[in-house]
Design an enzyme around this catalytic site. Structure first.
Site, mmCIF file in Angstrom:
data_model
loop_
_atom_site.group_PDB
_atom_site.id
_atom_site.type_symbol
_atom_site.label_atom_id
_atom_site.label_comp_id
_atom_site.label_asym_id
_atom_site.label_seq_id
_atom_site.Cartn_x
_atom_site.Cartn_y
_atom_site.Cartn_z
ATOM 1 N N HIS A 152 -20.839 -96.966 53.074
ATOM 2 C CA HIS A 152 -21.396 -96.055 54.067
ATOM 3 C C HIS A 152 -20.360 -95.021 54.447
ATOM 4 O O HIS A 152 -20.424 -94.412 55.500
ATOM 5 C CB HIS A 152 -21.804 -96.795 55.333
ATOM 6 C CG HIS A 152 -22.689 -97.950 55.072
ATOM 7 N ND1 HIS A 152 -22.200 -99.216 54.855
ATOM 8 C CD2 HIS A 152 -24.030 -98.032 54.958
ATOM 9 C CE1 HIS A 152 -23.220 -100.033 54.634
ATOM 10 N NE2 HIS A 152 -24.332 -99.349 54.676
ATOM 11 N N ASP A 196 -26.956 -105.248 60.160
ATOM 12 C CA ASP A 196 -27.862 -106.003 59.286
ATOM 13 C C ASP A 196 -28.012 -107.438 59.766
ATOM 14 O O ASP A 196 -29.117 -107.970 59.830
ATOM 15 C CB ASP A 196 -27.343 -105.981 57.842
ATOM 16 C CG ASP A 196 -27.492 -104.619 57.209
ATOM 17 O OD1 ASP A 196 -28.385 -104.424 56.384
ATOM 18 O OD2 ASP A 196 -26.712 -103.706 57.570
ATOM 19 N N GLY A 224 -29.706 -100.271 55.071
ATOM 20 C CA GLY A 224 -29.889 -98.842 55.233
ATOM 21 C C GLY A 224 -30.304 -98.222 53.917
ATOM 22 O O GLY A 224 -30.046 -98.776 52.845
ATOM 23 N N SER A 225 -30.961 -97.076 53.973
ATOM 24 C CA SER A 225 -31.266 -96.342 52.743
ATOM 25 C C SER A 225 -30.044 -95.539 52.317
ATOM 26 O O SER A 225 -29.027 -95.524 52.997
ATOM 27 C CB SER A 225 -32.472 -95.429 52.966
ATOM 28 O OG SER A 225 -33.627 -96.220 53.149
ATOM 29 N N GLY A 226 -30.151 -94.885 51.176
ATOM 30 C CA GLY A 226 -29.015 -94.121 50.667
ATOM 31 C C GLY A 226 -28.214 -94.890 49.636
ATOM 32 O O GLY A 226 -27.222 -94.383 49.115
ATOM 33 N N HIS A 227 -28.646 -96.129 49.361
ATOM 34 C CA HIS A 227 -27.956 -96.948 48.360
ATOM 35 C C HIS A 227 -28.820 -97.161 47.126
ATOM 36 O O HIS A 227 -28.599 -98.100 46.367
ATOM 37 C CB HIS A 227 -27.593 -98.310 48.947
ATOM 38 C CG HIS A 227 -26.842 -98.229 50.228
ATOM 39 N ND1 HIS A 227 -25.635 -97.587 50.329
ATOM 40 C CD2 HIS A 227 -27.128 -98.692 51.470
ATOM 41 C CE1 HIS A 227 -25.207 -97.665 51.581
ATOM 42 N NE2 HIS A 227 -26.101 -98.318 52.291
#
Ligand SMILES: Nc1ncnc2c1ncn2[C@@H]1O[C@H](COP(=O)(O)OP(=O)(O)O)[C@@H](O)[C@H]1O
Ligand SMILES: Nc1ncnc2c1ncn2[C@@H]1O[C@H](COP(=O)(O)OP(=O)(O)O)[C@@H](O)[C@H]1O
Ligand SMILES: [Mg+2]
Ligand SMILES: [Mg+2]
Ligand SMILES: [Mg+2]
Ligand SMILES: [Mg+2]
Lengths: 332, 208, 332, 208
Positions: free
Chosen positions: A219, A110, A54-57
């Site tokens: 998350h 994932d 996921g993005s945001g990391h």
């Protein structure tokens, strides 16, 4: 929601455009997929390394694409695993015929999406192997559950397996080395504040002004417990108390240390944590071979940090020391 | 049920999901990462666009479009799970121009099989399975009992709801909520809930 | 106050200890002063570069100490200029006989403390010159006031003057080049949230949930005005509208760009800003030679960002491209 | 005033600053960087420690200790300014064993001169000068009028307060507040206020 964005629906696309604009000398974006690949991919004769999530990391994972680390980083929606198509597009863009290793963080989504992508690539006759990173000791390990999460320790897999691939190791060998890193890396984090997924518009949890969450996932998954905010020393002691006995890390060991900021915590505080970590390691007779302090695997603007230890042997040391040149990780 | 009716039903499922976007997201906020409603809404919006664009030839083609679209747009855990479910359902009724009463069971069982295979969850793991498996059983017994199809669907929805609500009682052993261990008790599973909402929408559709 | 610290009174000391522990291969701390110097200082035959300022702007300035940038970074208390003694200790630790250039950000306190230190060093017979960075276009320039503040543009001075010193330029020449950077660099920032100085324990200002402050200083000094939060595109347009006409930057120019996070803003958002900046530069016919996106000059955990443009000529390009190896800035 | 009394006075100034730590910091929050009270408190704490440690030989030595300590511990703008002020005051009465009535003017004028030279501020720039310069004038006229020394100090404190409060009326042209331009109007200058507090403490000390 206080964010410097245009529209929650296109944050990932706009971010990747900005990243490509900034680092066009190192990476390029694959057209029609949220995938960043190393410039000049596929690199002839080299096993390819593909990771993502996921993005945001950020800077994970596109920030680790380049010489000595990843060949491709796949960016899902914020906090959402990328789709099989995207991962498949990444594999196709970087596989040079030597095979591809997928570095997967251990989350149900994932695992499933990367596995489906691997099946698609294998159906095309490509060689695909995978390794699952599960370094988060905050989660009880059990064959009855999804198991431990993959967090900041993943960066050490990128670095070390990336160096092995760069020097020309075979897929089998790169996978063996990646698994060695997984076997020797452990992390645990904590959070002082929540973060807000742009599309959700509100914080993913709440913490009182005097509270912190211990064992927090990246998350915003709740951790092991909540506690009153304590001095940095106590926080580090608690986290190290969980990490050290796990591998275990013992007197005489050599380790690499990563103090990872989750996004909203200033570097000043990360260095203060590092100083506490070092004190404990010295007391335990564990030698610190290299230290990384900064934002490596974040959770948007969450305030908090994680500590990662990697037990080293001569093979891992050599690969950790190898040069790397990516948007977010440089070493010579 | 012909392709047109099925397409209408699918659009309907998407609307129900979208209406419950925040509710599903809030459930996921408690024990996951606060995105289940967002993920599913995104997926079904793409499905609506895609169905419009491709005009599927038969029910299996429609369901295959749903499955492929969910897989390629949702990501996360729910994308591959629901995607696989629709792909398997499609495969199970391949070639049929019209779905009959018995196909309800065929489709739901195939979906359940796909989800269990992909996700490796069993009943009681606090997942989609905990809503879908009781629903499949209710359909089997309902069909055997000779009840009207709409009535059978209603019983399936009720069984799913009971299953979803029952997830509050125990801890998760699969998916993101499993990291919480005992702390997931007391919270209803988002995926089991989205399954329930879709089965309820199916029942209403068959009734209406 | 949600901070991972032990005691507000010793945050700077503990931070520097953690930094030295992490980067002992590159830097060391001077005993008895909050000064970080390049390992092996003084570097024989090389003009020394010394900068510093209040703490809370990490990685500035200790993070830029090393090959190709600074010889010493002096850390004052949080948001407070260091004392003359500390700056003097830095000069003494790094001056190799070729003289020292002080890179000072234009704040009354910094100017006075650095000047006093320079006088102390000169009294010892050392050669000291200084350059004052004042890149913040948010502040009206006037000989009647303290003038413009020095903010993120300072990093370009460190980089370019540092490269000149590294290749063996004389003090006079290094100063000339530093002044050229100052003449060609402009910045402006904005904030979405305040930050909290540890010793103060409460935020240095307040902003409503829908408000942002435009032209914010890096110590929380109020900016030019407040506004409702707007899309990233509008924010960038406003800031660029102030920056571009100032040097001015015009069609055909080549620039280096820095998108600097203030501490609490995720990299994702910085890349989105970069994409907007690039779009404007392309529209204006200005060529982007290099781009830096990240946290270079922060304000503790403040959410917000600044944009910096540096107009380049062949001399500056060559020096910008030179290698650097410091805790926070690597380039090969 | 001998060295012991002067030392007592200096400790007194430090206490007053410390009592007003948050007030001074809040003033600085409005138009600066919210640290003036923190900076000054830190400096005067170090001064107290230092005076205890060195036991200065005469009044000039005591004031020199204050100046050096402020310079080497405070940083920011106020450190070098107040530090220079005390160093200049010390130099102006070098060698005296006891400070007399006229030394009040000598000391304050030397301090003012040091601050103006170091900071290049003039009256009306919204700085320490706006409190200290009227105070120096009040001392000059007060001494000439033959008023008792304590009374002269009280008038100086009053003049300083008037000056400090007057800083609200105009914009800053020096220091961090000058970045604000017109937006600094309406706010009282922190440095002028700390100067006033110290002069008020001096008056009380001479009265008490
Ligand atoms: N292994 C699994 N088998 C079946 N369902 C699962 C499994 N893992 C997770 N789920 C379902 O997925 C739901 C979460 O979906 P979603 O929030 O969209 O994905 P993510 O967890 O990746 O954010 C859970 O509520 C659960 O019902
Ligand atoms: N050039 C100057 N001359 C005299 N006083 C000044 C000057 N610049 C600033 N000051 C005083 O310093 C005060 C601020 O001190 P402080 O907050 O401790 O330092 P900083 O501004 O470095 O944070 C201002 O309120 C003002 O009175
Ligand atoms: Mg998710
Ligand atoms: Mg979720
Ligand atoms: Mg200050
Ligand atoms: Mg101040």
């Amino acid at each position: 929601m206080k964010k410097l964005i245009n529209n929650p629906e296109v944050v990932v696309e706009e971010m990747l455009a900005g990243l490509e604009a900034a680092h066009g000398n190192l990476v390029r974006k694959v057209s029609d997929a949220n995938v960043i690949v190393r410039k000049g991919s596929p690199v002839a004769g080299k096993v390819a390394l593909v990771s993502g999530g996921g993005s945001g990391h950020e800077p994970a994972h596109a920030g680790y694409v380049g010489e000595g680390m990843l060949d491709a980083g796949v960016a899902g929606a914020v906090f959402t695993s990328p789709t099989p198509d995207a991962v498949y597009a990444a594999i196709k863009a970087v596989d040079s015929g030597q095979g591809t290793l997928l570095v997967i963080k251990n989350y149900t989504g994932d695992i499933m999406n990367f596995e489906m992508a691997g099946e698609m690539a294998q159906a095309d006759g490509l060689q695909v192997a995978s390794v699952v990173v599960n370094d988060d000791v905050a989660v009880e390990n059990s064959t009855w559950t999804a198991g431990r999460r993959g967090i900041a320790g993943t960066i050490f897999v990128h670095k070390i397996a990336g160096a092995a691939a760069e020097r020309g190791d075979s897929l089998e060998e790169v996978k063996r080395i990646a698994e060695k890193v997984v076997a020797n890396v452990r992390s645990m984090g904590m959070a002082l504040t929540p973060c807000t997924v742009p599309a959700a518009g509100k914080p993913n949890f709440t913490l009182a002004e005097n509270e912190m969450e211990i064992g927090m996932g990246i998350h915003g998954e709740p951790g092991t417990h909540r506690d009153e905010i304590r001095p940095a020393k106590d926080v580090v002691q608690h986290l190290m108390g969980k990490i050290l006995p796990d591998v275990p890390y013992v007197k005489g060991d050599e380790v690499a240390v990563m103090i990872n900021g989750l996004g909203g915590t200033p570097l000043m505080e990360l260095y203060i944590l590092n100083q506490e970590v070092r004190a404990i390691l010295e007391e335990e007779g564990i030698h610190t071979y290299r230290t990384y302090v900064g934002e490596y695997m974040t959770s948007l603007e969450m305030a908090g940090a994680s500590i990662t230890l990697l037990k080293l042997d001569p093979e891992l040391k050599g690969l950790l020391d190898a040069p790397a040149n990516t948007p977010a990780f440089h070493q010579r | 049920m012909n392709t047109a009716r099925l397409t209408e039903l699918i659009l309907n499922l998407g609307q129900v999901i979208e209406q419950n976007r925040d509710y599903l997201t809030d459930l996921d906020r408690a024990i996951g990462d606060a995105d289940h409603g967002i993920n599913m809404t995104k997926g079904f919006r793409a499905v609506a666009d895609k169905l419009q664009a491709v005009a599927p030839a038969d029910p299996a083609a429609a369901m295959k479009t749903v499955g492929m679209t969910l897989i390629s747009t949702v990501g996360g855990a729910s994308g591959p799970l629901y995607g696989t479910a629709f792909l398997r359902a499609a495969a199970a009724v391949a070639g049929k121009a019209d779905l009959g009463r018995d196909d309800l069971l065929t489709v739901v069982e195939a979906a359940l099989g796909g989800i269990k295979e992909r996700g490796k969850a069993e009943l009681g793991d606090k997942t989609i399975v905990d809503a879908l498996q009781p629903a499949a059983e209710a359909i089997r017994t309902g069909l055997q009992s000779g009840a009207p199809t709409a009535e059978v669907a209603r019983r399936a929805a009720a069984a799913a709801r009971k299953g979803a609500e029952g997830t509050k009682e125990y801890a998760a052993r699969k998916g993101r909520a499993s990291y919480l261990g005992e702390r997931s008790i007391g919270h209803q599973d988002p995926g089991a809930t989205s399954t329930t909402l879709m089965l309820e929408a199916l029942a209403s559709f068959l009734e209406g």
